[in-house]
Motif scaffolding. Structure first.
Motif, PDB file in Angstrom:
ATOM      1  N   VAL A 323      37.295  50.481  36.671  1.00 21.84           N
ATOM      2  CA  VAL A 323      36.530  49.937  37.797  1.00 21.84           C
ATOM      3  C   VAL A 323      35.506  50.978  38.237  1.00 21.84           C
ATOM      4  O   VAL A 323      35.848  52.127  38.499  1.00 21.84           O
ATOM      5  CB  VAL A 323      37.453  49.567  38.976  1.00 21.84           C
ATOM      6  CG1 VAL A 323      36.650  49.060  40.155  1.00 21.84           C
ATOM      7  CG2 VAL A 323      38.466  48.516  38.532  1.00 21.84           C
ATOM      8  N   SER A 324      34.242  50.583  38.294  1.00 24.59           N
ATOM      9  CA  SER A 324      33.165  51.526  38.600  1.00 24.59           C
ATOM     10  C   SER A 324      33.103  51.830  40.095  1.00 24.59           C
ATOM     11  O   SER A 324      33.673  51.111  40.930  1.00 24.59           O
ATOM     12  CB  SER A 324      31.821  50.942  38.146  1.00 24.59           C
ATOM     13  OG  SER A 324      31.477  49.820  38.945  1.00 24.59           O
ATOM     14  N   ASP A 325      32.368  52.897  40.431  1.00 18.95           N
ATOM     15  CA  ASP A 325      32.171  53.255  41.831  1.00 18.95           C
ATOM     16  C   ASP A 325      31.434  52.146  42.582  1.00 18.95           C
ATOM     17  O   ASP A 325      31.715  51.881  43.750  1.00 18.95           O
ATOM     18  CB  ASP A 325      31.380  54.560  41.941  1.00 18.95           C
ATOM     19  CG  ASP A 325      32.192  55.773  41.493  1.00 18.95           C
ATOM     20  OD1 ASP A 325      33.430  55.648  41.419  1.00 18.95           O
ATOM     21  OD2 ASP A 325      31.590  56.822  41.226  1.00 18.95           O
ATOM     22  N   ALA A 326      30.464  51.511  41.912  1.00 15.54           N
ATOM     23  CA  ALA A 326      29.723  50.423  42.559  1.00 15.54           C
ATOM     24  C   ALA A 326      30.655  49.260  42.902  1.00 15.54           C
ATOM     25  O   ALA A 326      30.533  48.639  43.955  1.00 15.54           O
ATOM     26  CB  ALA A 326      28.579  49.950  41.659  1.00 15.54           C
ATOM     27  N   GLU A 327      31.597  48.972  42.001  1.00 11.20           N
ATOM     28  CA  GLU A 327      32.547  47.885  42.269  1.00 11.20           C
ATOM     29  C   GLU A 327      33.504  48.251  43.395  1.00 11.20           C
ATOM     30  O   GLU A 327      33.869  47.404  44.207  1.00 11.20           O
ATOM     31  CB  GLU A 327      33.300  47.548  40.991  1.00 11.20           C
ATOM     32  CG  GLU A 327      32.428  46.852  39.954  1.00 11.20           C
ATOM     33  CD  GLU A 327      33.092  46.738  38.595  1.00 11.20           C
ATOM     34  OE1 GLU A 327      32.703  45.845  37.823  1.00 11.20           O
ATOM     35  OE2 GLU A 327      34.002  47.549  38.297  1.00 11.20           O
ATOM     36  N   LEU A 328      33.887  49.517  43.478  1.00 11.99           N
ATOM     37  CA  LEU A 328      34.729  49.950  44.598  1.00 11.99           C
ATOM     38  C   LEU A 328      33.966  49.838  45.911  1.00 11.99           C
ATOM     39  O   LEU A 328      34.534  49.452  46.940  1.00 11.99           O
ATOM     40  CB  LEU A 328      35.200  51.391  44.376  1.00 11.99           C
ATOM     41  CG  LEU A 328      36.198  51.610  43.238  1.00 11.99           C
ATOM     42  CD1 LEU A 328      36.538  53.093  43.116  1.00 11.99           C
ATOM     43  CD2 LEU A 328      37.473  50.798  43.461  1.00 11.99           C
ATOM     44  N   GLY A 329      32.672  50.180  45.880  1.00 12.47           N
ATOM     45  CA  GLY A 329      31.867  50.002  47.086  1.00 12.47           C
ATOM     46  C   GLY A 329      31.770  48.551  47.493  1.00 12.47           C
ATOM     47  O   GLY A 329      31.854  48.209  48.682  1.00 12.47           O
ATOM     48  N   LEU A 400      41.463  42.620  44.511  1.00 11.79           N
ATOM     49  CA  LEU A 400      40.118  42.838  43.999  1.00 11.79           C
ATOM     50  C   LEU A 400      40.242  43.710  42.755  1.00 11.79           C
ATOM     51  O   LEU A 400      40.594  44.889  42.838  1.00 11.79           O
ATOM     52  CB  LEU A 400      39.254  43.509  45.068  1.00 11.79           C
ATOM     53  CG  LEU A 400      39.151  42.746  46.402  1.00 11.79           C
ATOM     54  CD1 LEU A 400      38.337  43.543  47.417  1.00 11.79           C
ATOM     55  CD2 LEU A 400      38.540  41.372  46.191  1.00 11.79           C
ATOM     56  N   THR A 401      39.937  43.149  41.574  1.00 13.04           N
ATOM     57  CA  THR A 401      40.251  43.813  40.314  1.00 13.04           C
ATOM     58  C   THR A 401      39.315  43.354  39.217  1.00 13.04           C
ATOM     59  O   THR A 401      38.611  42.337  39.353  1.00 13.04           O
ATOM     60  CB  THR A 401      41.708  43.498  39.916  1.00 13.04           C
ATOM     61  OG1 THR A 401      41.992  44.066  38.644  1.00 13.04           O
ATOM     62  CG2 THR A 401      41.955  42.009  39.862  1.00 13.04           C
ATOM     63  N   GLY A 419      39.814  38.343  43.643  1.00 11.25           N
ATOM     64  CA  GLY A 419      38.386  38.562  43.431  1.00 11.25           C
ATOM     65  C   GLY A 419      38.215  39.333  42.143  1.00 11.25           C
ATOM     66  O   GLY A 419      38.657  40.473  42.027  1.00 11.25           O
ATOM     67  N   LEU A 420      37.586  38.719  41.141  1.00 10.81           N
ATOM     68  CA  LEU A 420      37.564  39.255  39.785  1.00 10.81           C
ATOM     69  C   LEU A 420      36.196  39.871  39.487  1.00 10.81           C
ATOM     70  O   LEU A 420      35.176  39.172  39.474  1.00 10.81           O
ATOM     71  CB  LEU A 420      37.866  38.144  38.787  1.00 10.81           C
ATOM     72  CG  LEU A 420      38.327  38.536  37.392  1.00 10.81           C
ATOM     73  CD1 LEU A 420      39.646  39.290  37.454  1.00 10.81           C
ATOM     74  CD2 LEU A 420      38.471  37.285  36.524  1.00 10.81           C
ATOM     75  N   PHE A 421      36.156  41.200  39.283  1.00 16.22           N
ATOM     76  CA  PHE A 421      34.920  41.842  38.860  1.00 16.22           C
ATOM     77  C   PHE A 421      34.604  41.394  37.431  1.00 16.22           C
ATOM     78  O   PHE A 421      35.494  41.363  36.571  1.00 16.22           O
ATOM     79  CB  PHE A 421      35.047  43.364  38.902  1.00 16.22           C
ATOM     80  CG  PHE A 421      35.286  43.914  40.278  1.00 16.22           C
ATOM     81  CD1 PHE A 421      34.373  43.688  41.299  1.00 16.22           C
ATOM     82  CD2 PHE A 421      36.426  44.647  40.560  1.00 16.22           C
ATOM     83  CE1 PHE A 421      34.583  44.188  42.566  1.00 16.22           C
ATOM     84  CE2 PHE A 421      36.643  45.158  41.826  1.00 16.22           C
ATOM     85  CZ  PHE A 421      35.724  44.920  42.844  1.00 16.22           C
ATOM     86  N   VAL A 449      35.165  34.710  40.773  1.00 18.92           N
ATOM     87  CA  VAL A 449      34.478  35.760  40.010  1.00 18.92           C
ATOM     88  C   VAL A 449      33.418  36.389  40.884  1.00 18.92           C
ATOM     89  O   VAL A 449      32.540  35.712  41.417  1.00 18.92           O
ATOM     90  CB  VAL A 449      33.844  35.181  38.725  1.00 18.92           C
ATOM     91  CG1 VAL A 449      33.065  36.271  37.979  1.00 18.92           C
ATOM     92  CG2 VAL A 449      34.914  34.586  37.830  1.00 18.92           C
ATOM     93  N   ILE A 450      33.512  37.712  41.062  1.00 16.85           N
ATOM     94  CA  ILE A 450      32.553  38.448  41.879  1.00 16.85           C
ATOM     95  C   ILE A 450      31.391  38.832  40.977  1.00 16.85           C
ATOM     96  O   ILE A 450      31.375  39.895  40.362  1.00 16.85           O
ATOM     97  CB  ILE A 450      33.217  39.708  42.493  1.00 16.85           C
ATOM     98  CG1 ILE A 450      34.426  39.296  43.321  1.00 16.85           C
ATOM     99  CG2 ILE A 450      32.234  40.489  43.353  1.00 16.85           C
ATOM    100  CD1 ILE A 450      35.186  40.454  43.919  1.00 16.85           C
ATOM    101  N   ASP A 451      30.419  37.960  40.874  1.00 16.27           N
ATOM    102  CA  ASP A 451      29.293  38.142  39.959  1.00 16.27           C
ATOM    103  C   ASP A 451      28.149  38.794  40.698  1.00 16.27           C
ATOM    104  O   ASP A 451      27.396  38.160  41.430  1.00 16.27           O
ATOM    105  CB  ASP A 451      28.855  36.779  39.403  1.00 16.27           C
ATOM    106  CG  ASP A 451      27.809  36.929  38.320  1.00 16.27           C
ATOM    107  OD1 ASP A 451      27.482  38.072  37.979  1.00 16.27           O
ATOM    108  OD2 ASP A 451      27.325  35.898  37.813  1.00 16.27           O
ATOM    109  N   GLY A 452      28.031  40.131  40.582  1.00 15.14           N
ATOM    110  CA  GLY A 452      26.957  40.868  41.270  1.00 15.14           C
ATOM    111  C   GLY A 452      25.647  40.719  40.585  1.00 15.14           C
ATOM    112  O   GLY A 452      24.645  41.214  41.077  1.00 15.14           O
TER     113      GLY A 452
END
Length: 452
Positions: A323-329, A400-401, A419-421, A449-452
């Motif tokens: 999990v990236s830092d951006a996803e943790l943010g 959140l994963t 919430g799925l990255f 799906v958390i689609d950024g």
């Protein structure tokens, strides 16, 4: 509460709650001067001085250039029912001619910024949600909500070229800490003699969500649509994010949460959580506070009734190395949104960081203060076990994963939202293991799906 108007200290307040701090004495106007204007017989009503009002708005825009888009989006409506200046949810600003006449331009500039801040920070929408969640009804509770919203704004909005209007309430006046939100202040003070000087203050429905008699409503002229209001907020957030050093901390925090293009997954995740928290069994409990009506058929026996309380939510955040830092943010932003979904009750939200092992369940104070520890492998089963082992047990678990984790073999005894990255390509097979089954969220969870 509109700064620049002082209330009537002679008006008796309700008894203060024990331990309520005293506020410093401030000069006060009379009830007649704060009440809506009544035309004097044989004298023409005072005309609204638009030149003075718009000069003040221009001065406000020069002092706070990042708010210029919002300031000039407000449509002015002359009203003799308004004590000072007030706003509604549709970005109309109702203005008293008498208030403009007796207030210096420098203070009017501060009032402009104060009123538009209510709308940018969505105090009308937040006020309605808090009122529904906490059962706040009546004019007294709306006044208390208005004061709390004012303290959220006034603690850092003035200075640096913007004069603080006389009578503006600050958290320090009630011996409360600065930098908190309206929902937090609401729990920390009550109306009474110490707040009696604020009784005539009113920022309108834009400050608490309760419609006023002078409001033109959604079908009135010159109101902004929902899309236009969102566009104004987005432009202001862009201006603050572009030059963050020129904005106070409260505005930077607001822009960080608001500066995100509209994305369907945010709406879906919010809808999934609201559905989970409002479903049967979530937050339901028996209480003797209001006896059951069935007690009338059983003389001498008092039966409890089933009552709804705000649901408790535990957020399990995947902190594994994948999990990236951006996803943790992004996960922390979702934690803040979850706290608003349960009416701002941060004491009902806790966070568990989990990679291959679950960490301490942290109660939510501020989202940016939650330590996210991890970086190893992934096994959210430990996170679910940690969440369910807490007391009291949560009504809803939000995970959140990135989904690359084994899941509990049986559904937990509470509602679950995942919430799925997103991942560009998830493995569907393993050459070394013909029986390989990819890790997919279980069917008993609501997946977004958390689609950024």
């Amino acid at each position: 509460m509109t700064p620049g108007t002082r209330g009537n200290p002679a008006a008796p307040g309700t008894p203060a709650a024990p331990g309520t701090p005293t506020a410093p004495r401030t000069p006060a106007t009379t009830a007649a001067s704060a009440a809506p204007e009544t035309p004097v017989p044989n004298r023409a009503p005072l005309a609204l001085d638009l030149d003075k009002l718009y000069t003040a708005r221009l001065q406000a825009a020069r002092a706070r250039p990042y708010l210029a888009t919002a300031l000039f989006a407000l449509h002015t409506v002359e009203s003799r029912q308004v004590p000072t200046m007030a706003v509604d949810a549709y970005w109309r600003c109702y203005v008293s001619p008498g208030f403009v006449d007796r207030t210096p331009v420098e203070e009017l500039a501060g009032v402009w910024v104060h009123e538009v801040s209510h709308l940018l920070r969505d105090h009308h929408g937040r006020g309605e949600r808090v009122a529904r969640t906490r059962g706040l009804t009546g004019a007294a509770e709306r006044l208390r909500m208005n004061i709390a919203a004012d303290m959220e704004i006034n603690d850092d909005v003035f200075g640096d070229g913007l004069v603080r209007p006389e009578g503006a309430v600050l958290p320090s006046h009630l011996h409360l800490p600065a930098g908190e939100l309206m929902e937090d202040y609401l729990r920390q003070f009550w109306l009474g003699p110490r707040t009696a000087h604020l009784v005539w203050l009113d920022c309108g429905s834009g400050a608490d969500g309760s419609e006023r008699e002078w409001d033109l409503g959604p079908d009135g002229a010159d109101g902004l649509s929902e899309q236009q209001r969102d566009a104004v907020r987005f432009r202001v957030a862009q201006g603050i994010s572009g030059r963050p050093g020129s904005a106070p901390q409260g505005w930077r925090r607001w822009a960080e949460e608001a500066f995100h293009p509209p994305q369907p997954w945010r709406e879906l995740l919010g809808a999934a959580l609201r559905s989970a928290t409002s479903g049967p069994g979530a937050g339901d409990d028996y209480s003797y506070g209001r006896p059951s009506r069935r007690s009338t058929g059983l003389p001498g026996v008092v039966l409890p009734s089933l009552r709804r309380r705000p649901p408790r939510v535990t957020v399990v955040i995947d902190t594994s190395g994948s999990v990236s830092d951006a996803e943790l943010g992004s996960a922390l932003l979702e934690v803040a949104a979850i706290s608003r979904t349960v009416g701002g009750r941060r004491d009902l939200v806790s966070v568990v960081s989990c990679d291959a092992a679950a960490r301490i369940a942290h109660p939510l104070c501020r989202a940016e203060g939650i330590p996210l520890i991890g970086g190893g492998g992934t096994d959210l089963r430990a996170g679910f076990a940690k969440a369910l082992g807490g007391r009291p047990r949560p009504d809803v678990i939000v995970a959140l994963t990135d989904g690359q984790t084994p899941w509990p073999s049986a559904p937990p005894p509470c509602r679950t939202v995942v919430g799925l990255f997103p991942r560009a390509k998830r493995p569907r097979y393993n050459e070394d293991n013909p029986d390989y089954v990819p890790d997919e969220p279980p069917g008993w969870a609501r997946v977004v799906v958390i689609d950024g």
